[in-house]
Write an enzyme that holds these catalytic residues in place. Structure first.
Site, PDB file in Angstrom:
ATOM      1  N   LYS A  11      39.375  36.269 -96.694  1.00 39.25           N
ATOM      2  CA  LYS A  11      39.032  34.977 -97.294  1.00 39.25           C
ATOM      3  C   LYS A  11      39.552  34.855 -98.727  1.00 39.25           C
ATOM      4  O   LYS A  11      40.151  33.844 -99.101  1.00 39.25           O
ATOM      5  CB  LYS A  11      37.514  34.777 -97.293  1.00 39.25           C
ATOM      6  CG  LYS A  11      36.896  34.605 -95.924  1.00 39.25           C
ATOM      7  CD  LYS A  11      35.420  34.315 -96.009  1.00 39.25           C
ATOM      8  CE  LYS A  11      34.587  35.482 -96.498  1.00 39.25           C
ATOM      9  NZ  LYS A  11      34.530  36.604 -95.541  1.00 39.25           N
ATOM     10  N   THR A  12      39.295  35.877 -99.530  1.00 39.59           N
ATOM     11  CA  THR A  12      39.680  35.806-100.939  1.00 39.59           C
ATOM     12  C   THR A  12      41.187  35.702-101.090  1.00 39.59           C
ATOM     13  O   THR A  12      41.701  34.890-101.869  1.00 39.59           O
ATOM     14  CB  THR A  12      39.148  37.036-101.697  1.00 39.59           C
ATOM     15  OG1 THR A  12      37.715  37.021-101.667  1.00 39.59           O
ATOM     16  CG2 THR A  12      39.611  37.027-103.147  1.00 39.59           C
ATOM     17  N   GLU A  29      36.406  29.440-100.908  1.00 40.35           N
ATOM     18  CA  GLU A  29      36.074  30.540-100.011  1.00 40.35           C
ATOM     19  C   GLU A  29      34.726  30.222 -99.371  1.00 40.35           C
ATOM     20  O   GLU A  29      33.760  29.882-100.067  1.00 40.35           O
ATOM     21  CB  GLU A  29      36.009  31.838-100.812  1.00 40.35           C
ATOM     22  CG  GLU A  29      35.846  33.070 -99.981  1.00 40.35           C
ATOM     23  CD  GLU A  29      36.079  34.335-100.794  1.00 40.35           C
ATOM     24  OE1 GLU A  29      35.470  35.362-100.453  1.00 40.35           O
ATOM     25  OE2 GLU A  29      36.870  34.304-101.764  1.00 40.35           O
TER      26      GLU A  29
END
Length: 464
Positions: free
Chosen positions: A121-122, A165
Site C-alpha cells: 500500500k505505502t 493509503e
C-alpha cells in the site's frame, strides 16, 4: 481547488500525533489552516516537522495537554481507552473522531484514489503521489511512510486528486468513498481483528462497495485471494485487472532487472508500453503497474503517466539504502509478513552484484502475527544466505504465552536456513560485522525499531 477545513476540525487534537497515519492527517489540516495540537509518546523528527508547520506537539500523554478550546480529538485504533487525554475529552464533551473518519472528511469534494491490500500500500500510494506531482497535477496525499524527509508522508495539494493509503487492519477503509480503488492482494493478516479468510473477503467486499457510482476497482489478476474477491464481486463494480496472468486487462509482458531498477513492459488497450521502475524487484514493478492502471482509470494518459512513474525512487524503509561501509551495503526493509519478506529477498537476490551474499537482521512484528505465521516467516529466511533473528517487537500487543521468535528460528532451521538468535539488539552490529564480507548486502527487516540498527551496523563495519 481543494476544499478548506471540514466543520469542527479547525482546532483538532491528535493523540499519537507522531504515528505514520496520524501525522499525515495532522499535516494536511495544518496546511489547510487548522490550529493543530497533539501528543506523542516520544520526541521524533516527525514531531519537529509538525512543529515547523505551526502545530503544538506535547511529549507524553497527560490530561492537561488537551486544550479547552479543542473542537475534536483524533484517535487511531492503537489508542487505549484509559488514555488520560481521551478521558479529559469525555469530561469536556469534546467529540472523538477516528483517524479514518478524519481522513475521509479531508477527501470530501475531491477525486480520491484509495490504495488497499495486504502488502504494497505505502509503495503504490507513494508511486502515485510522486508521478502525479511530476505531471503537475498537484495531488493531495496521505501515505503510511515518509518519501524523502521526516513529515513527507502527506501534502495538501491544490489539485483535485487525493491519493490515500487505505488500511484494512481495523476495517477503517470502509469509511472512504473512492473514485478509484486499488486492491493489490488479499491475504490473511491482522489476526487480532480477522479470524478467517471469509472475514477478510467480506471486509474487502465492503470496501469495494464504497466505490462511487461510475468509479473503478483496479485489482491484481495474479493472486488467488484477489481473484476470489473479483469472483465474489461478480460485476457489481467496474473492474480493471492487471498482472502477468493471460486474462489480465493490463497485462505485464516482462519485468527485467537492471541493478536496483527494473524495466517493465505492459500491454494496455492493445498498445505495448515500456517504462522504468526506479526500485528493484518484481513486487515493486507490479505496484507500479497498479498505479498506472489507476491513473488511466482516472483519465490520465498512460503514455504520460508511465514515464512519470520513474520519478519515484523509494520511500523510507521500503528497500531503502542506508549506506555502505567496508564494501557492504546496508538496506532497510519494512517487510514483516512472509509474502513481503519473500518479495524483498527475491528483489535483493536479483539486484546483488558479483554474487554477494544476502544477510538479514529480522525482527518479528506482533505476537499474534508470529503465532499464526511464524513458520512461514522462518521459511522465507531460507532465501537469505544467513540471518540474525531478534525478539518479537510487541508494538500494541501484550505477550502471548509460548509465542517467541524461537517459533521462527525453529522453522527456518528445519527448512535449512542459517539462523543466529540475538536477544540483545546492542549486540547486532558486532554480530553482523563478524559475518559480513565485501560485496554482501545486509537487510534490516521488520516493522519495528530494527530500522535503528542500520546506522549502527554501518558504523561498526567502518571500523573493520
Amino acid at each position: 481547488m481543494a476544499p478548506g477545513l471540514p466543520t469542527a476540525m479547525d482546532r483538532p487534537h491528535f493523540i499519537g500525533i507522531g504515528g505514520a497515519g496520524m501525522s499525515g492527517i495532522a499535516k494536511i489540516l495544518a496546511q489547510r489552516g487548522a490550529k493543530v495540537a497533539g501528543s506523542d509518546a516520544k520526541e521524533s523528527a516527525t514531531a519537529e516537522a509538525l512543529r515547523a508547520l505551526g502545530a503544538t506537539v506535547h511529549i507524553g500523554h497527560a490530561a492537561e495537554h488537551l486544550a479547552d478550546d479543542a473542537t475534536c480529538v483524533v484517535v487511531s485504533s492503537a489508542i487505549r481507552a484509559d488514555n488520560p487525554e481521551l478521558a479529559r475529552a469525555a469530561e469536556l464533551g469534546v467529540p472523538v473522531v477516528h483517524r479514518s473518519d478524519a481522513l475521509a472528511r479531508l477527501m470530501d469534494g475531491l477525486r480520491p484514489i484509495a490504495v488497499a491490500g495486504t502488502h504494497g500500500k505505502t509503495t503504490t500510494t507513494s508511486m502515485l503521489a510522486v508521478s502525479l506531482s511530476e505531471l503537475g497535477l498537484t495531488p493531495s496525499y496521505a501515505i503510511g511512510g515518509d518519501l524523502d524527509a521526516p513529515g513527507s508522508n502527506a501534502l495538501h495539494g491544490a489539485g483535485e486528486i487525493f491519493v490515500a493509503e487505505a488500511d484494512e487492519s481495523d476495517r477503517s477503509f470502509h469509511k472512504y468513498a473512492p473514485e478509484v480503488a486499488i486492491v493489490l492482494n488479499v491475504e490473511l493478516d491482522h489476526h487480532a481483528n480477522y479470524a478467517s479468510m471469509d472475514e477478510i473477503y467480506e471486509s474487502f467486499e465492503t470496501f469495494a462497495g464504497r466505490i462511487v457510482p461510475g468509479g473503478t476497482l483496479v485489482i491484481t489478476a495474479d493472486h488467488e485471494g484477489a481473484r476470489e474477491l473479483t469472483r465474489r464481486l461478480a460485476g457489481s463494480v467496474r473492474t480493471v485487472t492487471y498482472g502477468e496472468s493471460a486474462d489480465a486487462d493490463v497485462k505485464i509482458l516482462s519485468v527485467t532487472a537492471q541493478g536496483l531498477k527494473s524495466e517493465v513492459v505492459v500491454l494496455l488497450d492493445g498498445v505495448e508500453l515500456t517504462f522504468t521502475v526506479s526500485v528493484p524487484g518484481r513486487h515493486y514493478a507490479h505496484n507500479a503497474v497498479a498505479a498506472l492502471a489507476a491513473g488511466v482509470a482516472l483519465g490520465i494518459p498512460a503514455a504520460e503517466l508511465a514515464p512519470a512513474l520513474a520519478a519515484y525512487t523509494g520511500v523510507k524503509r521500503r528497500l531503502q539504502l542506508k549506506g555502505e561501509a567496508a564494501g557492504v551495503q546496508v538496506i532497510d526493509s519494512y517487510a514483516h509478513h512472509p509474502t513481503e519478506m519473500t518479495a524483498d529477498l527475491e528483489a535483493m537476490r536479483a539486484a546483488a552484484d558479483g554474487g554477494g551474499r544476502i544477510l538479514v537482521v529480522f525482527q518479528p512484528h506482533l505476537f499474534s502475527r508470529t503465532q499464526e505465521l511464524g513458520k512461514e516467516m522462518g521459511q522465507s529466511l531460507t532465501l537469505a544466505d544467513a540471518s540474525v533473528v531478534l525478539d518479537i517487537y510487541p508494538a500494541r500487543e501484550d505477550p502471548i504465552p509460548g509465542v517467541t521468535s524461537e517459533l521462527i528460528i525453529e522453522a527456518a532451521r528445519a527448512a535449512g536456513a542459517d539462523v543466529t538468535p540475538v536477544h540483545d539488539k546492542d549486540e547486532v552490529p558486532e554480530t553482523v560485522a563478524g559475518m559480513a564480507k565485501p560485496g554482501d548486502l545486509v537487510l534490516t527487516m521488520g516493522a519495528g525499531d530494527v530500522t535503528d540498527l542500520g546506522p549502527k551496523i554501518l558504523h561498526r563495519l567502518a571500523q573493520k
